[in-house]
Scaffold this active site. Structure first.
Site, mmCIF file in Angstrom:
data_model
loop_
_atom_site.group_PDB
_atom_site.id
_atom_site.type_symbol
_atom_site.label_atom_id
_atom_site.label_comp_id
_atom_site.label_asym_id
_atom_site.label_seq_id
_atom_site.Cartn_x
_atom_site.Cartn_y
_atom_site.Cartn_z
ATOM 1 N N ASP A 141 0.821 -1.216 0.000
ATOM 2 C CA ASP A 141 0.000 0.000 0.000
ATOM 3 C C ASP A 141 0.855 1.266 0.000
ATOM 4 O O ASP A 141 0.359 2.354 0.324
ATOM 5 C CB ASP A 141 -0.917 0.024 1.238
ATOM 6 N N ASP A 192 -7.152 -7.686 13.711
ATOM 7 C CA ASP A 192 -6.724 -9.038 14.060
ATOM 8 C C ASP A 192 -7.525 -9.589 15.238
ATOM 9 O O ASP A 192 -7.996 -10.722 15.210
ATOM 10 C CB ASP A 192 -5.232 -9.066 14.364
#
EC number: 2.4.1.32
Length: 530
Positions: A131, A284
């Site tokens: 990214d 997560d």
């Protein structure tokens, strides 16, 4: 001397500023300050006992596990499964994801380590999710991928035109690629993580043996823990997290928070849980909780370690801790009802998730450390009418501290420094947790933790620069007003106790004030070279 500094006010409202403040203090002391402080002591004492019982409970579980030598992962027949894979030549298709964002210093380390994994190349797909917004860096990462492609490794370079969803968005889009449909498992490594060549051989067999297993989490190994005092103290905190919190969760409820990296997921479990979501900064943990509510089991394999880097600059560490403290509190707010109404898992596990995993460890632990040890207890020094029992003020905190620090025996001599450091960081963790619960500004702030890689080595070998940065830039980057303000408060309480107190509490207050000033003026961690 005492009478000169703290002179009692005479009758009537004084006319000069200092006496006016003294009069105002005396006016609100009995009717307002003392009742509020007593209430604060009660609340903080309750939270302190909650944290104490949680720590003692986890310690008891760890002692039982170690004495009986029955860690969760030791129940698996790992060697037999390895032999079965090699004998039948049935290697599952594995996807490796490496999310990164402007990782100039470390991108080669992770890509090189992952491409060096000892797994059949035709059964492995390495996905570099870049990214990066720097076009030059994007080109360098792509060239690194091409280098390994020429060596026969199946590397896929993926670059998005936006950063929607940050890391969660990148991982989600990566799983949507057509070539991923044949993959059964996915291993995730952040850009500074360097798995050993046999990593997949030490993790995949667990997933093959137990079809209910959704995640295998490895332990982190810190390559720069000796870089400075701040990294040594971080190591003490994280060692407790892995050796106690993760091990206890794995051994009791087959659940713990995914660490976001150095783990292998069953792709079916990710899809069953609803995939990656970017609603918080702890995607997560979000995925792990949802997968657990679907009935998937987790196992923590503490014998498998993956090398990585600790943040060595105070700025990077503060941003990281904000994300790690704000995200769980925000997730608690978003998922409480979902957890309570989930009938697929037992009531005991649901209560464990809300009370122990989220509330005590992610909220109470921060609030007790800051409000009780840095605000309320020092306030009791200047308001002696509020009695504080030694069991609550000294014995319980000491026990909690020892239970936390004992996981890193080689650093036990740094125990006092670790206490002072953690108390200062509790200021930011408490603020972040409140932001997460209230969903205030910065609730979704995502700042990638800065990694230095080999920069420090290069700095030591480089010639000193002759250019000088403006003095005000140093002040802006290195001065932290909040720490300085709290440090001044604790220094005031220390002086008061030194003059009027009948104990030696001022020693702790002076040391803690010094720690706040040290970190407030940026005299901690490493300085990144320009």
């Amino acid at each position: 001397m005492k009478s000169l500094i703290f002179e009692e006010p005479e009758g009537g409202i004084p006319g000069y500023a200092s006496s006016s403040l003294r009069y105002a203090w005396q006016s609100i002391r009995a009717p307002v300050i003392i009742p509020l402080l007593k209430l604060a002591v009660i609340i903080c004492s309750i939270m302190s006992v909650m944290l104490f019982l949680e720590r003692v409970g986890m310690t008891a579980v760890i002692l039982v596990v170690k004495v009986l030598r029955k860690k969760k992962y030791t129940k698996y027949k790992l060697d037999a499964m390895k032999q079965n894979i090699e004998r039948n030549k049935r290697y599952p298709m594995v996807l490796i994801q490496i999310p990164m964002y402007n990782e100039k210093e470390v991108y080669k380390l992770s890509i090189g380590a992952v491409c060096g994994l000892s797994w059949p190349t035709d059964r492995l797909v390495v996905q570099v999710l870049d990214d990066s917004t720097n076009p030059v860096l994007r080109e360098l990462v792509e060239l690194e991928c091409d280098k390994w492609i020429q060596k026969g490794v199946n590397v896929k370079y993926v670059n998005r035109k936006n950063r929607n969803g940050y890391k969660a968005g990148a991982l989600k889009e990566g799983l949507e690629k057509e070539y991923v449909e044949d993959c059964e498992f996915v291993a995730i490594f952040d850009a500074d993580f360097q798995p050993e060549p046999d990593f997949l051989w030490k993790t995949i067999p667990y997933l093959l043996e137990n079809p209910k297993l959704g995640l295998v989490q490895a332990r982190w190994k810190f390559v720069n823990s000796e870089e400075c005092m701040m990294t040594r103290l971080q190591e003490m905190s994280l060692d407790y997290h892995f050796s106690v919190e993760q091990e206890v969760g794995s051994s009791t409820y087959s659940f713990f928070g995914f660490n976001g990296t150095a783990g292998v997921w069953r792709i079916e479990a990710i899809k069953d849980a609803g995939g990656w979501k970017d609603r918080t900064t702890v995607e997560d943990m979000d995925l792990a909780v949802r997968a657990s509510l679907k009935g998937w089991e987790f196992v923590f394999v503490g014998d498998v370690t993956v090398k990585n880097e600790l943040p060595s600059t105070f700025k990077a560490y503060r941003f990281q801790q904000h994300r790690w403290s704000c995200g769980p509190a925000n997730l608690l707010k978003k998922m409480t009802k979902e957890i309570l109404y989930c009938k697929r898992v037992s009531l005991l596990k649901r209560l464990h998730l809300i009370y122990a995993f989220f509330f005590v460890r992610k909220v109470v632990a921060h609030w007790v450390t800051f409000f009780f040890y840095c605000i309320v207890i020092p306030a009791c020094v200047i308001v002696p009418e509020v009695h504080l029992k030694k069991q609550i003020a000294i014995y319980i905190p000491a026990t909690i501290t020892i239970l936390n620090a004992i996981s890193t025996p080689r650093s036990m001599h740094l125990l006092v420094l670790w206490i002072l450091f953690e108390n200062v960081m509790s200021l930011h963790r408490t603020k972040a947790a409140i932001i997460g619960l209230l969903e205030a500004n910065r609730v979704n702030e995502w700042v990638v933790t800065e990694k230095l890689g080999n920069v420090m080595k290069q700095r030591n070998n480089a010639r000193p620069s002759t250019s000088r940065s403006p003095w005000f830039r140093y002040i802006i980057n290195r001065i932290h007003p909040l720490e300085i303000i709290v440090g001044m408060y604790m220094l005031h309480c220390a002086i008061y106790d030194l003059l009027f107190g009948h104990d030696h509490f001022f020693i702790y207050l002076l040391l803690q004030a010094g720690a706040f000033f040290t970190m407030g003026f940026g005299i901690v961690g490493t300085i990144v070279p320009n």
